[in-house]
Write an enzyme that holds these catalytic residues in place. Structure first.
Site, PDB file in Angstrom:
ATOM      1  N   CYS A 181     -33.104  40.692 -18.579  1.00  0.00           N
ATOM      2  CA  CYS A 181     -31.641  40.767 -18.661  1.00  0.00           C
ATOM      3  C   CYS A 181     -31.106  40.658 -20.085  1.00  0.00           C
ATOM      4  O   CYS A 181     -29.901  40.796 -20.298  1.00  0.00           O
ATOM      5  CB  CYS A 181     -31.033  39.671 -17.795  1.00  0.00           C
ATOM      6  SG  CYS A 181     -31.765  39.602 -16.149  1.00  0.00           S
TER       7      CYS A 181
ATOM      8  N   HIS B 241     -22.956  34.920 -20.059  1.00  0.00           N
ATOM      9  CA  HIS B 241     -23.965  35.570 -19.216  1.00  0.00           C
ATOM     10  C   HIS B 241     -23.587  35.351 -17.752  1.00  0.00           C
ATOM     11  O   HIS B 241     -23.616  36.289 -16.962  1.00  0.00           O
ATOM     12  CB  HIS B 241     -25.344  35.008 -19.532  1.00  0.00           C
ATOM     13  CG  HIS B 241     -26.464  35.738 -18.870  1.00  0.00           C
ATOM     14  ND1 HIS B 241     -26.663  37.089 -19.027  1.00  0.00           N
ATOM     15  CD2 HIS B 241     -27.451  35.314 -18.041  1.00  0.00           C
ATOM     16  CE1 HIS B 241     -27.738  37.472 -18.330  1.00  0.00           C
ATOM     17  NE2 HIS B 241     -28.218  36.408 -17.711  1.00  0.00           N
TER      18      HIS B 241
ATOM     19  N   GLU C 296     -25.998  27.328 -19.229  1.00  0.00           N
ATOM     20  CA  GLU C 296     -25.229  28.045 -20.236  1.00  0.00           C
ATOM     21  C   GLU C 296     -24.046  27.193 -20.699  1.00  0.00           C
ATOM     22  O   GLU C 296     -23.723  27.144 -21.893  1.00  0.00           O
ATOM     23  CB  GLU C 296     -24.726  29.385 -19.712  1.00  0.00           C
ATOM     24  CG  GLU C 296     -24.003  30.196 -20.789  1.00  0.00           C
ATOM     25  CD  GLU C 296     -23.631  31.601 -20.366  1.00  0.00           C
ATOM     26  OE1 GLU C 296     -23.266  32.402 -21.257  1.00  0.00           O
ATOM     27  OE2 GLU C 296     -23.692  31.911 -19.154  1.00  0.00           O
TER      28      GLU C 296
ATOM     29  N   LYS D 149     -19.720  39.572 -14.485  1.00  0.00           N
ATOM     30  CA  LYS D 149     -20.642  39.725 -13.362  1.00  0.00           C
ATOM     31  C   LYS D 149     -19.987  39.331 -12.049  1.00  0.00           C
ATOM     32  O   LYS D 149     -20.470  39.698 -10.976  1.00  0.00           O
ATOM     33  CB  LYS D 149     -21.909  38.910 -13.601  1.00  0.00           C
ATOM     34  CG  LYS D 149     -22.794  39.433 -14.725  1.00  0.00           C
ATOM     35  CD  LYS D 149     -24.075  38.619 -14.834  1.00  0.00           C
ATOM     36  CE  LYS D 149     -24.960  39.101 -15.972  1.00  0.00           C
ATOM     37  NZ  LYS D 149     -24.408  38.801 -17.309  1.00  0.00           N
TER      38      LYS D 149
ATOM     39  N   HIS E 148     -24.816  41.839 -11.280  1.00  0.00           N
ATOM     40  CA  HIS E 148     -25.730  41.683 -12.416  1.00  0.00           C
ATOM     41  C   HIS E 148     -26.483  42.982 -12.626  1.00  0.00           C
ATOM     42  O   HIS E 148     -27.283  43.391 -11.788  1.00  0.00           O
ATOM     43  CB  HIS E 148     -26.693  40.543 -12.122  1.00  0.00           C
ATOM     44  CG  HIS E 148     -27.484  40.086 -13.313  1.00  0.00           C
ATOM     45  ND1 HIS E 148     -27.581  40.804 -14.477  1.00  0.00           N
ATOM     46  CD2 HIS E 148     -28.225  38.962 -13.506  1.00  0.00           C
ATOM     47  CE1 HIS E 148     -28.353  40.153 -15.337  1.00  0.00           C
ATOM     48  NE2 HIS E 148     -28.746  39.030 -14.768  1.00  0.00           N
TER      49      HIS E 148
ATOM     50  N   PHE F 213     -35.095  36.599 -17.571  1.00  0.00           N
ATOM     51  CA  PHE F 213     -36.330  36.012 -17.051  1.00  0.00           C
ATOM     52  C   PHE F 213     -37.404  36.080 -18.138  1.00  0.00           C
ATOM     53  O   PHE F 213     -37.528  37.066 -18.859  1.00  0.00           O
ATOM     54  CB  PHE F 213     -36.812  36.784 -15.829  1.00  0.00           C
ATOM     55  CG  PHE F 213     -36.160  36.354 -14.540  1.00  0.00           C
ATOM     56  CD1 PHE F 213     -35.310  35.270 -14.480  1.00  0.00           C
ATOM     57  CD2 PHE F 213     -36.421  37.039 -13.369  1.00  0.00           C
ATOM     58  CE1 PHE F 213     -34.721  34.873 -13.289  1.00  0.00           C
ATOM     59  CE2 PHE F 213     -35.839  36.661 -12.165  1.00  0.00           C
ATOM     60  CZ  PHE F 213     -34.990  35.573 -12.130  1.00  0.00           C
TER      61      PHE F 213
END
Length: 431
Positions: free
Chosen positions: A183, A323, A334, A355, A360, A419
């Site tokens: 991502c 994010h 975050e 998002k 996403h 990830f």
């Protein structure tokens, strides 16, 4: 913006293009984001019956010809390469570089792309229901592959092929590269592309990313990780970053592209400039492949590096494009990382996650949110985080709940975390 003593070339953005669950026209999608519209709906790209999640943020009514692509030339490609070609072509057209002569050796491509359904589909085409998939039948499956697979189709599955198709569209004869860091990929592609311009190796780079994982294999993987929302009855409210009742992210698809250009080069040709890519920070958590480090160290360091690269103090940031995936750990950590980076200033800086509306977009998400950051700077407005009804006490910053907000922006910070512990932060600025 970087100070009079800085010798490196400044990098600006002169072209934008995207394909999203809310549409493909930049201004239309921007208006829908500011209005708080959701692109999440029941899944239609395959029959999701039996899956825990039956919703997604799909690109609706996709049509090659309507996207300005020749169906005869590109029909054989999968969804995400087609999305990328459309977004890239629009960004190039928006930049105006094709209207003037340019040195093709000074134009390059850098994408964050490659996750899609081509491998899965090709494998399924080989399956013979009469044969169990085990080691005894390996020779038989190998024979099926030799008999049935198109060698050109196999070559198309290489992650870098989309970048080379884009290069052929715009005659980019400079460096062509692809990164696949989950991502964070397309944000990393933009950051690395900017470094090539700063170094003087090229004058322009087309940077971006694309993704389409809304298929049984992609949904199975994320379902096994218990990462997806299962609010199937109410798709539009399923993605709810920073909300106490969030239960996972919604899988989206699409692509985004930006034309990055040396400021002196853009100025010389009289280009329209959306803003400047001022800073880039990239780190690794070096922890676990599916978990953020519990102290948010990698994310915080990426933000600090991007600020240092931009030669800005934390209090110079006016808005944060978070994010904000709508998963428990990401949103909480975050928030912690922002507090570590910005100290007392964290409480006054609005941050939001688109998002909540787009889902996403995996490898495409970074560049999509980079474009949003540039539009926020241009128009002086922050898009909302929709579905934020009951704030999580651990997510106690100003996340612009439910309604867009007028907000004069000179500098915006945009986060992308993937990830594997990949962390990328970009700082965008007004010219």
């Amino acid at each position: 913006m970087h100070g009079t003593l800085t010798l490196r070339r400044r990098v600006v953005i002169t072209g934008l293009g995207w394909v999203t669950p809310l549409g493909s026209d930049v201004e239309t999608v921007w208006r829908r984001l500011l209005a708080g519209e959701s692109g999440v709906a029941p899944t239609t790209l395959f029959d999701p019956a039996g899956f825990p999640t039956t919703i997604a943020a799909e690109v609706k009514d996709w049509n090659l010809a309507a996207a300005g692509l020749d169906p005869a030339r590109w029909r054989h490609l999968g969804r995400h390469p087609q999305f990328m070609l459309a977004a890239g072509q629009r960004a190039i057209q928006d930049s105006g570089i094709l209207d003037r002569s340019f040195d093709p050796a000074r134009l390059g491509i850098y994408l964050g792309s490659g996750e899609g359904n081509a491998d899965f589909a090709s494998f399924c085409n080989l399956l013979d229901d009469s044969l169990p998939l085990n080691d005894v039948d390996l020779a038989r499956y190998t024979q099926l592959a030799l008999e049935r697979l198109d060698p050109t189709a196999e070559a198309e599955q290489e992650p870098h092929m989309t970048a080379y198709h884009l290069a052929s569209l715009c005659d980019a004869q400079g460096p062509v590269s692809n990164t696949l860091t989950a991502c964070a990929a397309s944000a990393q592609a933009a950051g690395e592309a900017a470094e090539l311009i700063r170094s003087g190796k090229v004058d322009m780079m087309l940077a971006g990313g694309s993704s389409s994982m809304i298929h049984p294999f992609g949904v199975s993987g994320f379902s096994l990780l218990t990462a997806l929302s299962t609010r199937n009855a109410t798709p539009a409210t399923a993605s709810r970053p920073f909300d106490r009742d969030r239960d996972g992210f919604v899988l989206g698809e699409g692509a985004g592209a930006v034309v990055l250009e040396a400021f002196d080069h853009a100025q010389a040709r009289g280009a329209r400039i959306y803003g400047e890519l001022c800073g880039y920070g990239s780190t690794s958590d070096a922890y676990r492949i599916t978990d953020v480090h519990p102290d948010g160290r990698g994310a915080a360091r990426a933000m600090s590096l991007a600020l240092a690269d931009a030669e800005l103090a934390p209090d110079a940031i006016d808005y944060i494009s978070a994010h904000g995936t709508s998963t428990d750990a990401n949103d909480r950590l975050e928030t912690l990382a922002i507090k570590k980076t910005f100290g007392p200033a964290a409480e006054r800086i609005p941050a939001s996650s688109i998002k909540s509306m787009t889902g996403h977009l995996i490898t495409a998400t970074g560049v999509i949110e980079m474009i949003v950051s540039l539009l926020a700077i241009r128009d002086g407005v922050a898009p909302p985080t929709i579905n934020l009804e009951t704030p999580d006490p651990a997510c106690d910053l100003d996340y612009v709940p439910n309604s867009a907000r007028e907000l004069p922006c000179r500098h915006v910070l945009s986060n992308s975390f993937g990830f594997g512990g990949q962390n990328v932060t970009l700082v965008l600025g007004r010219m």
